[in-house]
Design an enzyme around this catalytic site. Sequence first.
Site, PDB file in Angstrom:
ATOM      1  N   LYS A 136      22.413 -43.522 -95.741  1.00 49.28           N
ATOM      2  CA  LYS A 136      23.307 -43.584 -96.949  1.00 49.28           C
ATOM      3  C   LYS A 136      22.601 -42.848 -98.042  1.00 49.28           C
ATOM      4  CE  LYS A 136      24.318 -47.158-100.547  1.00 49.28           C
ATOM      5  NZ  LYS A 136      24.448 -48.300-100.923  1.00 49.28           N
ATOM      6  N   ARG A 146      30.755 -49.072-108.455  1.00 53.41           N
ATOM      7  CA  ARG A 146      29.969 -49.532-109.428  1.00 53.41           C
ATOM      8  C   ARG A 146      30.564 -50.130-110.643  1.00 53.41           C
ATOM      9  NH1 ARG A 146      25.691 -44.486-109.020  1.00 53.41           N
ATOM     10  NH2 ARG A 146      25.167 -45.066-106.809  1.00 53.41           N
ATOM     11  N   LYS A 150      20.166 -42.587-108.212  1.00 51.30           N
ATOM     12  CA  LYS A 150      19.339 -43.323-106.817  1.00 51.30           C
ATOM     13  C   LYS A 150      18.865 -42.334-105.918  1.00 51.30           C
ATOM     14  CE  LYS A 150      22.339 -47.340-107.348  1.00 51.30           C
ATOM     15  NZ  LYS A 150      22.874 -48.490-106.513  1.00 51.30           N
ATOM     16  N   GLU A 184      16.128 -41.227 -90.079  1.00 52.22           N
ATOM     17  CA  GLU A 184      16.600 -42.497 -90.572  1.00 52.22           C
ATOM     18  C   GLU A 184      17.055 -43.610 -89.753  1.00 52.22           C
ATOM     19  OE1 GLU A 184      15.899 -43.910 -93.235  1.00 52.22           O
ATOM     20  OE2 GLU A 184      15.684 -42.567 -94.864  1.00 52.22           O
ATOM     21  N   LYS A 202      27.177 -43.342 -94.518  1.00 54.85           N
ATOM     22  CA  LYS A 202      28.101 -43.818 -95.784  1.00 54.85           C
ATOM     23  C   LYS A 202      27.854 -42.759 -96.759  1.00 54.85           C
ATOM     24  CE  LYS A 202      28.350 -47.445 -99.381  1.00 54.85           C
ATOM     25  NZ  LYS A 202      27.519 -48.512 -99.624  1.00 54.85           N
ATOM     26  N   SER A 237      34.646 -46.470-101.959  1.00 56.74           N
ATOM     27  CA  SER A 237      35.546 -46.836-103.127  1.00 56.74           C
ATOM     28  C   SER A 237      36.055 -45.383-103.478  1.00 56.74           C
ATOM     29  CB  SER A 237      34.776 -47.476-104.262  1.00 56.74           C
ATOM     30  OG  SER A 237      33.676 -46.692-104.394  1.00 56.74           O
ATOM     31  N   TYR A 276      38.599 -50.349 -97.679  1.00 53.01           N
ATOM     32  CA  TYR A 276      39.026 -51.566 -98.733  1.00 53.01           C
ATOM     33  C   TYR A 276      40.763 -51.723 -98.242  1.00 53.01           C
ATOM     34  CZ  TYR A 276      35.156 -50.843-101.256  1.00 53.01           C
ATOM     35  OH  TYR A 276      33.550 -50.755-101.517  1.00 53.01           O
TER      36      TYR A 276
HETATM   37  C1  PBG Z   1      24.787 -51.097-103.577  1.00 53.20           C
HETATM   38  C2  PBG Z   1      25.909 -50.527-102.613  1.00 53.20           C
HETATM   39  C3  PBG Z   1      26.808 -49.327-103.109  1.00 53.20           C
HETATM   40  C4  PBG Z   1      27.933 -49.431-102.243  1.00 53.20           C
HETATM   41  C5  PBG Z   1      27.809 -50.806-101.484  1.00 53.20           C
HETATM   42  N1  PBG Z   1      26.582 -51.177-101.634  1.00 53.20           N
HETATM   43  C6  PBG Z   1      26.747 -48.511-104.483  1.00 53.20           C
HETATM   44  C7  PBG Z   1      25.424 -47.774-104.547  1.00 53.20           C
HETATM   45  O1  PBG Z   1      24.766 -47.740-103.786  1.00 53.20           O
HETATM   46  O2  PBG Z   1      25.484 -47.516-105.588  1.00 53.20           O
HETATM   47  C8  PBG Z   1      29.225 -48.562-102.474  1.00 53.20           C
HETATM   48  C9  PBG Z   1      30.192 -48.684-101.771  1.00 53.20           C
HETATM   49  C10 PBG Z   1      31.421 -48.096-102.194  1.00 53.20           C
HETATM   50  O3  PBG Z   1      31.408 -47.443-103.121  1.00 53.20           O
HETATM   51  O4  PBG Z   1      32.599 -48.669-101.683  1.00 53.20           O
HETATM   52  N2  PBG Z   1      23.648 -51.251-102.790  1.00 53.20           N
END
Ligand code: PBG
Length: 347
Positions: free
Chosen positions: A207, A217, A231, A247, A262, A288, A327
């Site tokens: 990720k 968010r 992050k 990983e 992701k 998203s 989505y």
């Molecule tokens: C948080 C999480 C995130 C997403 C899924 N779980 C955002 C992040 O890590 O800040 C993002 C999913 C998306 O953007 O569709 N643990």
Amino acid sequence: MKSSNDILHLGAYPLVRMRRNRKSAWSRNLVSENSLSVHDLVWPLFVQEGSEQCTPIAAMPGVNRWSIDLLVQQVREAANLGISAVALFPVVPAHVKTEGAEEAYNADNLICRAVRALKKESLEIGIICDVALDPYTIHGQDGLMDGDVIANDASVEVLMKQALCLAEAGADIVAPSDMMDGRIGSIRMALDEALFHEVQILSYAAKYASAFYGPFREAVGSAQNLGKANKFTYQMSPANGEEAIREVALDISEGADLVMVKPGMPYLDVVRHVSEHFSIPVFAYQVSGEYAMLRAAADQGWLDWKKTMMESLLGFKRAGATGVFTYAAKEVASWLMDHALHHTKLR
Ligand code: PBG
């Protein structure tokens, strides 16, 4: 992969004409190497408090936050369409967010109530629950903070409690998306100790620290909490591809049943790399921001929504993904069903 010398043995123009196999729809169908099926789809859904609530998300036209009663209807429709699983994300009210993220393991929290309501329906669809603390912390980080650092091992302790709580509520798959070190092994042991041997773990193994998560968010309301923070000390650098292999290897050794890369489209090379390297189901998440890009361009009339969405999802399959989080899953499932009825392929 055959070397370029093999071209000589395979022949060349004018004996060879690549266009012959593309001359008609049936022939293109016959030779297609990849296809997208409704079974490849996982539908992420946002859950909110209240009843009969459906709140649109500004940066993701067509995506809503649902109260549990309406969520149940949506998931029933998804199951009827043949979508394999849904992934649930809670919109947690600001007043229950804390430093210690205690709400994450409250058996009566929004997400646990949603899972119990869905399980009562006995639908043929998987329920995937996110394991991460960002919806529950006042700072919007996925782990606990000790001063200005994200404390790895203390966070893992809470993530174990959260995963157990989700399993008790009836989650089929727990999906740690927090990127703390060692959490897969700790969660597997906690689940097994509580006799949840059958609960699967989908690790968000690779990720990345991505700006494509922006609309998510906003949707879950963690953007204000996070503020200008980032992050970067736990999510991966977009510069790294080889690191994804380490990983994934670690998470497999710790007991992951499925792994995730992701975001999706900017990281298709990572999907390919991971899928070639390991014999484990690999999922990709069309996040998203990817949804927002396609949707915004389509809404302007600049791109064809259906065609670009289908092409990008097929791209995930071509890259080696076992399945895709999108989505648009429900819309895509209905397109696939229409085309199956008419015996045509979308591409
Ligand atoms: C948080 C999480 C995130 C997403 C899924 N779980 C955002 C992040 O890590 O800040 C993002 C999913 C998306 O953007 O569709 N643990």
